[in-house]
Design an enzyme around this catalytic site. Structure first.
Site, PDB file in Angstrom:
ATOM      1  N   GLN A  94      34.720  38.959  34.705  1.00 38.68           N
ATOM      2  CA  GLN A  94      33.259  38.877  34.581  1.00 38.68           C
ATOM      3  C   GLN A  94      32.799  38.884  33.126  1.00 38.68           C
ATOM      4  O   GLN A  94      31.646  38.556  32.850  1.00 38.68           O
ATOM      5  CB  GLN A  94      32.598  40.030  35.344  1.00 38.68           C
ATOM      6  CG  GLN A  94      32.813  39.931  36.857  1.00 38.68           C
ATOM      7  CD  GLN A  94      32.129  41.066  37.590  1.00 38.68           C
ATOM      8  OE1 GLN A  94      32.699  42.146  37.720  1.00 38.68           O
ATOM      9  NE2 GLN A  94      30.921  40.844  38.054  1.00 38.68           N
ATOM     10  N   HIS A  99      35.464  44.974  46.222  1.00 36.39           N
ATOM     11  CA  HIS A  99      34.696  43.975  45.463  1.00 36.39           C
ATOM     12  C   HIS A  99      35.358  43.711  44.105  1.00 36.39           C
ATOM     13  O   HIS A  99      35.532  42.562  43.695  1.00 36.39           O
ATOM     14  CB  HIS A  99      33.254  44.484  45.299  1.00 36.39           C
ATOM     15  CG  HIS A  99      32.335  43.546  44.603  1.00 36.39           C
ATOM     16  ND1 HIS A  99      31.303  42.891  45.245  1.00 36.39           N
ATOM     17  CD2 HIS A  99      32.273  43.141  43.302  1.00 36.39           C
ATOM     18  CE1 HIS A  99      30.665  42.124  44.365  1.00 36.39           C
ATOM     19  NE2 HIS A  99      31.228  42.277  43.173  1.00 36.39           N
ATOM     20  N   HIS A 159      37.544  40.398  42.495  1.00 34.08           N
ATOM     21  CA  HIS A 159      37.291  39.683  41.226  1.00 34.08           C
ATOM     22  C   HIS A 159      38.610  39.403  40.494  1.00 34.08           C
ATOM     23  O   HIS A 159      38.761  38.362  39.853  1.00 34.08           O
ATOM     24  CB  HIS A 159      36.412  40.526  40.304  1.00 34.08           C
ATOM     25  CG  HIS A 159      34.939  40.349  40.521  1.00 34.08           C
ATOM     26  ND1 HIS A 159      34.309  39.123  40.448  1.00 34.08           N
ATOM     27  CD2 HIS A 159      33.951  41.249  40.785  1.00 34.08           C
ATOM     28  CE1 HIS A 159      33.001  39.275  40.650  1.00 34.08           C
ATOM     29  NE2 HIS A 159      32.761  40.557  40.861  1.00 34.08           N
ATOM     30  N   CYS A 175      26.238  41.463  42.975  1.00 36.27           N
ATOM     31  CA  CYS A 175      27.303  41.149  42.010  1.00 36.27           C
ATOM     32  C   CYS A 175      26.645  40.861  40.671  1.00 36.27           C
ATOM     33  O   CYS A 175      25.681  40.086  40.609  1.00 36.27           O
ATOM     34  CB  CYS A 175      28.102  39.928  42.484  1.00 36.27           C
ATOM     35  SG  CYS A 175      29.450  39.485  41.366  1.00 36.27           S
ATOM     36  N   LEU A 176      27.162  41.467  39.625  1.00 37.02           N
ATOM     37  CA  LEU A 176      26.571  41.260  38.299  1.00 37.02           C
ATOM     38  C   LEU A 176      26.766  39.817  37.823  1.00 37.02           C
ATOM     39  O   LEU A 176      26.079  39.380  36.910  1.00 37.02           O
ATOM     40  CB  LEU A 176      27.169  42.248  37.295  1.00 37.02           C
ATOM     41  CG  LEU A 176      26.871  43.725  37.598  1.00 37.02           C
ATOM     42  CD1 LEU A 176      27.593  44.640  36.611  1.00 37.02           C
ATOM     43  CD2 LEU A 176      25.371  44.003  37.591  1.00 37.02           C
TER      44      LEU A 176
HETATM   45  O1  K1U Z   1      31.482  43.637  40.186  1.00 35.64           O
HETATM   46  C1  K1U Z   1      30.255  43.584  40.139  1.00 35.64           C
HETATM   47  O2  K1U Z   1      29.653  42.523  40.156  1.00 35.64           O
HETATM   48  C2  K1U Z   1      29.508  44.871  40.123  1.00 35.64           C
HETATM   49  C3  K1U Z   1      28.808  45.149  41.442  1.00 35.64           C
HETATM   50  C4  K1U Z   1      29.702  46.000  42.296  1.00 35.64           C
HETATM   51  C5  K1U Z   1      29.263  46.275  43.695  1.00 35.64           C
HETATM   52  C6  K1U Z   1      27.953  46.369  44.094  1.00 35.64           C
HETATM   53  C7  K1U Z   1      27.622  46.668  45.394  1.00 35.64           C
HETATM   54  C8  K1U Z   1      28.595  46.887  46.312  1.00 35.64           C
HETATM   55  C9  K1U Z   1      29.897  46.782  45.906  1.00 35.64           C
HETATM   56  C10 K1U Z   1      30.231  46.473  44.611  1.00 35.64           C
HETATM   57  C11 K1U Z   1      27.516  45.855  41.111  1.00 35.64           C
HETATM   58  O3  K1U Z   1      27.489  46.911  40.624  1.00 35.64           O
HETATM   59  S1  K1U Z   1      26.079  44.983  41.455  1.00 35.64           S
HETATM   60  C12 K1U Z   1      24.777  46.130  41.152  1.00 35.64           C
HETATM   61  C13 K1U Z   1      24.367  46.791  42.396  1.00 35.64           C
HETATM   62  O4  K1U Z   1      24.267  46.119  43.404  1.00 35.64           O
HETATM   63  C14 K1U Z   1      24.090  48.221  42.466  1.00 35.64           C
HETATM   64  C15 K1U Z   1      23.910  48.992  41.362  1.00 35.64           C
HETATM   65  C16 K1U Z   1      23.658  50.344  41.467  1.00 35.64           C
HETATM   66  C17 K1U Z   1      23.565  50.955  42.691  1.00 35.64           C
HETATM   67  C18 K1U Z   1      23.723  50.183  43.813  1.00 35.64           C
HETATM   68  C19 K1U Z   1      23.981  48.822  43.704  1.00 35.64           C
HETATM   69 ZN    ZN Z   2      30.901  41.223  41.404  1.00 30.01          ZN
END
Ligand code: K1U
Ligand code: ZN
Length: 185
Positions: free
Chosen positions: A51, A130, A134, A88-89
């Site tokens: 990422q 998740h 990646h 997903c970021l």
């Molecule tokens: O890998 C990434 O893209 C990070 C992703 C991880 C993730 C989010 C939700 C479920 C499983 C894995 C994120 O952090 S996205 C941001 C987000 O959705 C979130 C942030 C803080 C609290 C709750 C959700």
């Molecule tokens: Zn992701």
């Protein structure tokens, strides 16, 4: 430490297999630090090396103030099923329901190269799956049905409004609005 740009859907690196880490060098430790800094600034709960445009098999996770470094992680046990919302970021502002294993046991190396195993369920298990996806070029949208995936991609195209860049800058809290569920409209 540095704040890194995040690669977004469409960037080839997000679809590539990562390379296992043979030796934990200072460069690897710097990457780990930068992943944490970028993840926190982006309000994420996890971030994987592809990422940020890197091909090393490394991810970081922080659920409930428990930071974890995963180097060469492997899922060695899966059990049950859970359904829940994921973001997903690398695909900001798209949230979809994804079915995952309810419990996983992950084997990995920590930032000092020491092997460990962690048994996780519910949200932490989802996060591990998740991030480990990646590291193998898989994205959460890959689990959607044809129709739901097409809808998610149509929303993504609309949000992008013809944007060509395959990276995005992370705007730290206080410096802008940022992305995420709780961002102001
Ligand atoms: O890998 C990434 O893209 C990070 C992703 C991880 C993730 C989010 C939700 C479920 C499983 C894995 C994120 O952090 S996205 C941001 C987000 O959705 C979130 C942030 C803080 C609290 C709750 C959700
Ligand atoms: Zn992701």
């Amino acid at each position: 430490m540095s704040l890194l740009d995040i690669y977004v859907l469409g960037a080839p690196i997000l679809r590539q297999e990562t390379k296992p880490i043979e030796e934990i060098t200072d460069e690897i430790r710097t990457l780990v630090d930068d992943l944490f800094e970028t993840m926190y600034a982006a309000n994420g709960v996890g971030l994987a090396a592809p990422q940020v445009g890197r091909s090393e098999r490394i991810a970081v996770v922080d659920v409930d103030d428990h930071p974890l470094v995963l180097i060469n992680p492997e899922i060695v046990l899966v059990e049950g099923k859970q359904r829940g919302e994921e973001g997903c970021l690398s695909v900001p502002d798209i949230y979809v329901d994804v079915e995952r294993a309810r419990r996983v046991v992950v084997r990995a190396l920590d930032r000092d190269g020491k092997p460990f195993e962690i048994d996780a369920d519910e949200y932490l298990a989802r996060c591990f799956q998740h991030e480990i996806d990646h590291l193998h070029g898989r994205l959460f949208i890959d689990y959607l049905s044809f129709v739901k995936r097409r809808a998610a991609l149509a929303k993504w195209d609309k949000l992008r409004k013809g944007e060509k860049s395959l990276t995005r800058k992370v705007v730290p809290e206080g410096a802008g609005r940022g992305h995420g569920r709780n961002s102001e409209p």
